[in-house]
Scaffold this motif. Sequence first.
Motif, PDB file in Angstrom:
ATOM      1  N   UNK A  41       0.830  -1.218   0.000  1.00 35.60           N
ATOM      2  CA  UNK A  41       0.000   0.000   0.000  1.00 35.60           C
ATOM      3  C   UNK A  41       0.861   1.263   0.000  1.00 35.60           C
ATOM      4  N   UNK A  42       0.565   2.159  -0.911  1.00 37.17           N
ATOM      5  CA  UNK A  42       1.280   3.414  -0.981  1.00 37.17           C
ATOM      6  C   UNK A  42       2.648   3.343  -1.613  1.00 37.17           C
ATOM      7  N   UNK A  43       3.010   2.179  -2.127  1.00 34.07           N
ATOM      8  CA  UNK A  43       4.331   2.022  -2.732  1.00 34.07           C
ATOM      9  C   UNK A  43       4.197   1.581  -4.180  1.00 34.07           C
ATOM     10  N   UNK A  44       5.282   1.751  -4.923  1.00 29.47           N
ATOM     11  CA  UNK A  44       5.297   1.319  -6.319  1.00 29.47           C
ATOM     12  C   UNK A  44       5.498  -0.183  -6.410  1.00 29.47           C
ATOM     13  N   UNK A  45       5.038  -0.733  -7.505  1.00 30.81           N
ATOM     14  CA  UNK A  45       5.257  -2.152  -7.759  1.00 30.81           C
ATOM     15  C   UNK A  45       6.735  -2.372  -8.053  1.00 30.81           C
ATOM     16  N   UNK A  46       7.304  -3.397  -7.427  1.00 29.27           N
ATOM     17  CA  UNK A  46       8.715  -3.667  -7.617  1.00 29.27           C
ATOM     18  C   UNK A  46       9.006  -5.135  -7.812  1.00 29.27           C
ATOM     19  N   UNK A  88       7.303  -6.589   6.513  1.00 25.24           N
ATOM     20  CA  UNK A  88       7.513  -5.745   5.345  1.00 25.24           C
ATOM     21  C   UNK A  88       7.361  -6.497   4.023  1.00 25.24           C
ATOM     22  N   UNK A  89       7.178  -7.805   4.098  1.00 28.60           N
ATOM     23  CA  UNK A  89       6.878  -8.571   2.886  1.00 28.60           C
ATOM     24  C   UNK A  89       5.396  -8.497   2.528  1.00 28.60           C
ATOM     25  N   UNK A  90       4.607  -7.909   3.403  1.00 31.06           N
ATOM     26  CA  UNK A  90       3.179  -7.771   3.145  1.00 31.06           C
ATOM     27  C   UNK A  90       2.951  -6.933   1.889  1.00 31.06           C
ATOM     28  N   UNK A  91       2.212  -7.510   0.942  1.00 29.24           N
ATOM     29  CA  UNK A  91       1.973  -6.843  -0.336  1.00 29.24           C
ATOM     30  C   UNK A  91       1.054  -7.714  -1.183  1.00 29.24           C
ATOM     31  N   UNK A  92       0.619  -7.144  -2.282  1.00 31.45           N
ATOM     32  CA  UNK A  92      -0.020  -7.939  -3.321  1.00 31.45           C
ATOM     33  C   UNK A  92       1.089  -8.405  -4.254  1.00 31.45           C
ATOM     34  N   UNK A  93       1.136  -9.685  -4.502  1.00 32.01           N
ATOM     35  CA  UNK A  93       2.164 -10.278  -5.347  1.00 32.01           C
ATOM     36  C   UNK A  93       1.565 -10.587  -6.716  1.00 32.01           C
ATOM     37  N   UNK A  94       2.265 -10.100  -7.746  1.00 31.97           N
ATOM     38  CA  UNK A  94       1.789 -10.239  -9.117  1.00 31.97           C
ATOM     39  C   UNK A  94       2.738 -11.122  -9.920  1.00 31.97           C
ATOM     40  N   UNK A  95       2.150 -12.034 -10.643  1.00 34.54           N
ATOM     41  CA  UNK A  95       2.922 -12.839 -11.590  1.00 34.54           C
ATOM     42  C   UNK A  95       3.100 -12.042 -12.876  1.00 34.54           C
ATOM     43  N   UNK A  96       4.245 -12.212 -13.491  1.00 30.29           N
ATOM     44  CA  UNK A  96       4.603 -11.447 -14.698  1.00 30.29           C
ATOM     45  C   UNK A  96       5.200 -12.398 -15.731  1.00 30.29           C
ATOM     46  N   UNK A  97       4.850 -12.159 -16.976  1.00 27.17           N
ATOM     47  CA  UNK A  97       5.449 -12.914 -18.071  1.00 27.17           C
ATOM     48  C   UNK A  97       5.794 -11.963 -19.205  1.00 27.17           C
ATOM     49  N   UNK A  98       6.922 -12.211 -19.819  1.00 22.81           N
ATOM     50  CA  UNK A  98       7.298 -11.420 -20.994  1.00 22.81           C
ATOM     51  C   UNK A  98       7.491 -12.354 -22.177  1.00 22.81           C
TER      52      UNK A  98
END
Length: 115
Positions: A41-46, A88-98
Amino acid sequence: QVHLVESGGGLVQAGGSLRLSCVASGSISSFNAMGWFRQAPGKQRGLVAMIARGGETSYAESVKGRSTISRDTAKNTVHLTLNNLKPEDTAVYYCYAHTGEGPSWGQGTQVTVSS
């Protein structure tokens, strides 16, 4: 575009572990790379971790040494194992494919680490 479905998130106590999975709609052997990103929350996706087509892996400094990204090409699945979880690992985790068509993202899975 590739359809990505994540699973494995949830509520975990600090110090615990979890394994996230991402199933892709195509053959991941042909993908340029797959990986995991997270957004608190409040941070950029990294970036959290990435695995390239040749199997090379890379990790964010914040998770290096306590995370592993792996893939099962027969099941078109990528996994992310996180150990010694911290609040601090609390976040939404997104899978990514290129792929040759560009980037694709999953819908995300929530990981909450309680102290």
